[in-house]
Structures are given as C-alpha cells and as structure tokens.
Design a protein around this motif. Sequence first.
Motif, PDB file in Angstrom:
ATOM      1  N   GLY A  60    -140.799 -99.601-101.448  1.00 46.03           N
ATOM      2  CA  GLY A  60    -140.445-100.052-102.802  1.00 46.03           C
ATOM      3  C   GLY A  60    -139.643-101.344-102.781  1.00 46.03           C
ATOM      4  O   GLY A  60    -139.937-102.289-103.524  1.00 46.03           O
ATOM      5  N   ARG A  65    -139.135-104.068-105.728  1.00 43.69           N
ATOM      6  CA  ARG A  65    -138.422-103.188-106.656  1.00 43.69           C
ATOM      7  C   ARG A  65    -136.959-103.096-106.245  1.00 43.69           C
ATOM      8  O   ARG A  65    -136.618-103.298-105.085  1.00 43.69           O
ATOM      9  N   ALA A  69    -134.855 -98.384-108.638  1.00 41.99           N
ATOM     10  CA  ALA A  69    -136.219 -98.080-109.079  1.00 41.99           C
ATOM     11  C   ALA A  69    -136.992 -97.339-107.991  1.00 41.99           C
ATOM     12  O   ALA A  69    -137.730 -96.396-108.268  1.00 41.99           O
ATOM     13  N   ASN A  73    -138.482 -93.488-108.239  1.00 42.30           N
ATOM     14  CA  ASN A  73    -139.861 -93.149-107.911  1.00 42.30           C
ATOM     15  C   ASN A  73    -139.898 -92.029-106.877  1.00 42.30           C
ATOM     16  O   ASN A  73    -140.690 -91.092-106.977  1.00 42.30           O
ATOM     17  N   GLN A 128    -147.979 -96.630-111.785  1.00 42.46           N
ATOM     18  CA  GLN A 128    -148.248 -98.032-112.063  1.00 42.46           C
ATOM     19  C   GLN A 128    -149.723 -98.258-112.337  1.00 42.46           C
ATOM     20  O   GLN A 128    -150.085 -99.075-113.175  1.00 42.46           O
TER      21      GLN A 128
END
Length: 131
Positions: A60, A65, A69, A73, A128
């Motif tokens: 990530g 990200r 975030a 996730n 996403q």
Amino acid sequence: ALTSFNACYIGGFLHFAYRLFPKIAARLLPATWGSSLGSALVDNVHNGVIYIPTYYIAVGVMEGRSTEAATQNLEREWFNTYASCSVFWLPYTWFNFSVIPSRNRVKFMAVGNFVWSIFIDWISHRRQLSS
C-alpha cells in the motif's frame, strides 16, 4: 510494488525463516503431528500474524497510499485474506515440507507465491476495481 515486496520477502526473509519452521514446529507442537504438518501450521500462523499485515502495509505504501489508508485496507480485508490464505497455503505448505527436498523448498514456495500473489493483489485492490 508487488514485485519489490515479493523479492524482499520471499527472496530475503523466507529464505531464512523456512529453515526455522521445522525447528519451531518440533518445539511447539506434538511430535505426532509430524514435521511437515507442524511446519505448515507454523507457516499459517506466520501468514496471519506477519506476512498479511506486512503485505498490505508495504505494498500500500509503495503504491502511494498513506500508512493509515493501507492499515484500513488491511483491517477490512484481513479475515478474507487469511481465510483464503489458509485454504491455499496449508495444503501447499504441507506438501512442500513433506515431499519437496529442503534445498528446493524456497523455489517451490516461489512458484506457489506467484499464484498467490495474483490472488492477494486482487483481494487487496477489489474495492478500488469496483469503484
């Protein structure tokens, strides 16, 4: 990001960790469980506690990200990822530790990891993709 993570994790960390799994299994689990099943169980715990969180956060962040975030996730997807991971990796790892010669275990895991990487990448990005 996925390639970089796998190169470091599989080529680095697991290269050493897989040598320890049978020893850890022998110390923690009943001898009647056998080295291969014990190693598969140790690996499965490792996957839930170390591999999956490391994957979600490292990949990530490498994708741009924030750590927050990536962690969110991970929290959303951890259970589905771990359940899928267990279904795939427990038998695969058992086979690796029971049939594959120790000198070839990391290579065999790399093959399985190629398949698994496609799947975990899909799990981690499916929200996403549906947006």
